[in-house]
Each structure stands twice: as structure tokens, then as C-alpha cells.
Design an enzyme around this catalytic site. Structure first.
Site, PDB file in Angstrom:
ATOM      1  N   SER A  24      44.512  37.077  38.185  1.00  8.61           N
ATOM      2  CA  SER A  24      44.829  35.710  38.597  1.00  8.61           C
ATOM      3  C   SER A  24      44.240  34.658  37.677  1.00  8.61           C
ATOM      4  O   SER A  24      44.759  33.552  37.572  1.00  8.61           O
ATOM      5  CB  SER A  24      44.340  35.469  40.025  1.00  8.61           C
ATOM      6  OG  SER A  24      42.955  35.747  40.141  1.00  8.61           O
ATOM      7  N   ASN A  42      38.655  41.947  39.841  1.00  7.27           N
ATOM      8  CA  ASN A  42      39.107  42.388  41.164  1.00  7.27           C
ATOM      9  C   ASN A  42      38.556  43.758  41.529  1.00  7.27           C
ATOM     10  O   ASN A  42      38.403  44.065  42.719  1.00  7.27           O
ATOM     11  CB  ASN A  42      40.642  42.406  41.211  1.00  7.27           C
ATOM     12  CG  ASN A  42      41.222  41.006  41.267  1.00  7.27           C
ATOM     13  OD1 ASN A  42      40.728  40.150  42.005  1.00  7.27           O
ATOM     14  ND2 ASN A  42      42.243  40.749  40.484  1.00  7.27           N
TER      15      ASN A  42
END
Length: 218
Positions: free
Chosen positions: A43, A109
Site C-alpha cells: 500500500s 505487512n
């Protein structure tokens, strides 16, 4: 044939040969400087929570247009992506786009989900190896964890990138968020979730990547 005609034809031939010698280096340079850059990230590289066209990858495209017009960018970043996801997608991306440079910005992540550090390291290492086997140069972009994850974990996580870069002889950007997440007023540069940087931080992120990437562009 009249001697004057022979002399004129000889001069034309020499002029043509000289022009070819003069032009060929420029043509060769134009051919060899063409570069396609594949960005494989999460992201942080996918403009999460940002207006389109304000993320650091888009800013990179704009800078390339000015300074390296023969270079182009393929942004294959996906929000929420892990190193395992990147590892599974990379072979098809390499085959489809045939990039000369692969920028890997993954791992954050993995840490947020508590995945084993050994697995993260193995995935990063394999992605760089696969990239190089395809003929592309690799660039590893590192991440660091916030202090609340514990000093020991943060240190072990950061060392993954250093170790992988050294073992694979890959250029490393140690911390994508340097000057963003490690400053006293860092909260002002982050969105409400305190994970994703705001638009104001994107030029700083690009400046962290640019010197190393520019070296690969030649």
C-alpha cells in the site's frame, strides 16, 4: 568514367561513412538507455488513501520524464501485499513486462500480520534471485517497525533487509520512510490510521529511493 565523376562519388561515399560513424554512437546510446522499471510493493507504493497521481511512484514517473525520458514504470503494487504474495506474482510479471530493473518494496505487512521473519527473508531473497535470473537488476527497499513492536523485534526485522541485500549483492534503500516516520512530528505526515503517509510525505519517500535507483539507471 570521367576522373572527376569518380572523385565526386568517392567523396560522397566517404561523407556517408563519416555520417554513419558519427550517428551510430548516439543511436546505440538511445537503444541501450531504454529502461523499464517494475515496482512490486504494498500500500505504501499503491497510493492507499491518496488522490490519484500523488504517490511516490507517480512522482517517480514525473521525475523520470524530466531526467531519464527513456525510462518507464510499471507499478504492480497492491495494498495489503505480503512477500509471499509478491513471490507468487513476480514470475508472471517478469514474463509480461520484461523489466530491466525490479524494485521490491515488501515486508511491512508480513510484520503487521506476525508472519515468521525467516519466511519474509526467504521470500525477499527468492524474488531478487528470480529477478536477476530474468536479466533484471534488483533494488530492495527496506522497512522498519514502530518502537511499540519492541526493540529486539525491530532490530531483527531491519536486519533482514541488510542481510538479504548483502547476500544477493543487491542495492538497498534501508528505510523507505526515513525522514517521515522517524522524526519528532511524524504524526503530521501520516493519515489517520498512523500507518500510511500523507501526500506531503510522498516526495520525501521518492527522495529516499531516487539516489540508489538513479545509480541503476546509469
Amino acid at each position: 568514367m570521367h576522373p572527376l565523376h569518380r572523385h565526386r562519388r568517392h567523396c560522397i561515399a566517404l561523407a556517408g561513412a563519416a555520417a554513419a560513424l558519427w550517428l551510430s554512437p548516439a543511436l546505440a546510446q538511445g537503444k541501450t538507455t531504454a529502461r523499464k522499471i517494475l515496482i512490486l510493493g504494498d500500500s505504501l507504493s499503491a497510493e492507499y488513501g491518496l488522490a490519484r497521481g500523488t504517490g511516490w511512484v507517480t512522482l517517480l514517473e514525473q521525475r523520470l520524464a524530466q531526467q531519464h525520458p527513456n525510462a518507464s514504470v510499471v507499478n504492480a503494487s497492491i495494498s495489503g501485499e505480503t512477500t509471499a504474495g509478491g513471490r507468487s506474482r513476480l514470475p508472471a510479471l517478469l514474463k509480461q513486462h520484461q523489466p530491466q530493473i525490479v524494485v521490491i518494496e515488501l515486508g511491512g505487512n508480513d510484520a503487521l500480520r506476525g508472519l515468521p521473519l525467516q519466511q519474509t527473508e526467504e521470500n525477499l531473497r527468492l524474488m531478487l534471485q528470480v529477478s536477476k535470473e530474468s536479466g533484471a537488476k534488483g533494488l530492495l527497499v527496506g522497512m522498519q517497525m514502530p518502537p511499540n513492536y519492541g526493540a529486539s523485534y525491530g532490530r531483527d526485522f531491519a536486519q533482514i533487509y541488510t542481510r538479504v541485500a548483502q547476500d544477493t549483492r543487491t542495492p538497498l534503500v534501508p528505510f523507505l520512510l526515513k525522514g517521515v516516520a522517524d522524526i519528532p512530528n511524524a504524526a503530521a505526515l501520516f493519515q489517520a490510521d498512523r500507518i500510511h503517509p500523507r501526500a506531503e510525505a510522498q516526495p520525501l519517500m521518492l527522495d529516499n529511493v531516487w539516489p540508489t535507483l538513479r545509480g541503476l539507471l546509469g
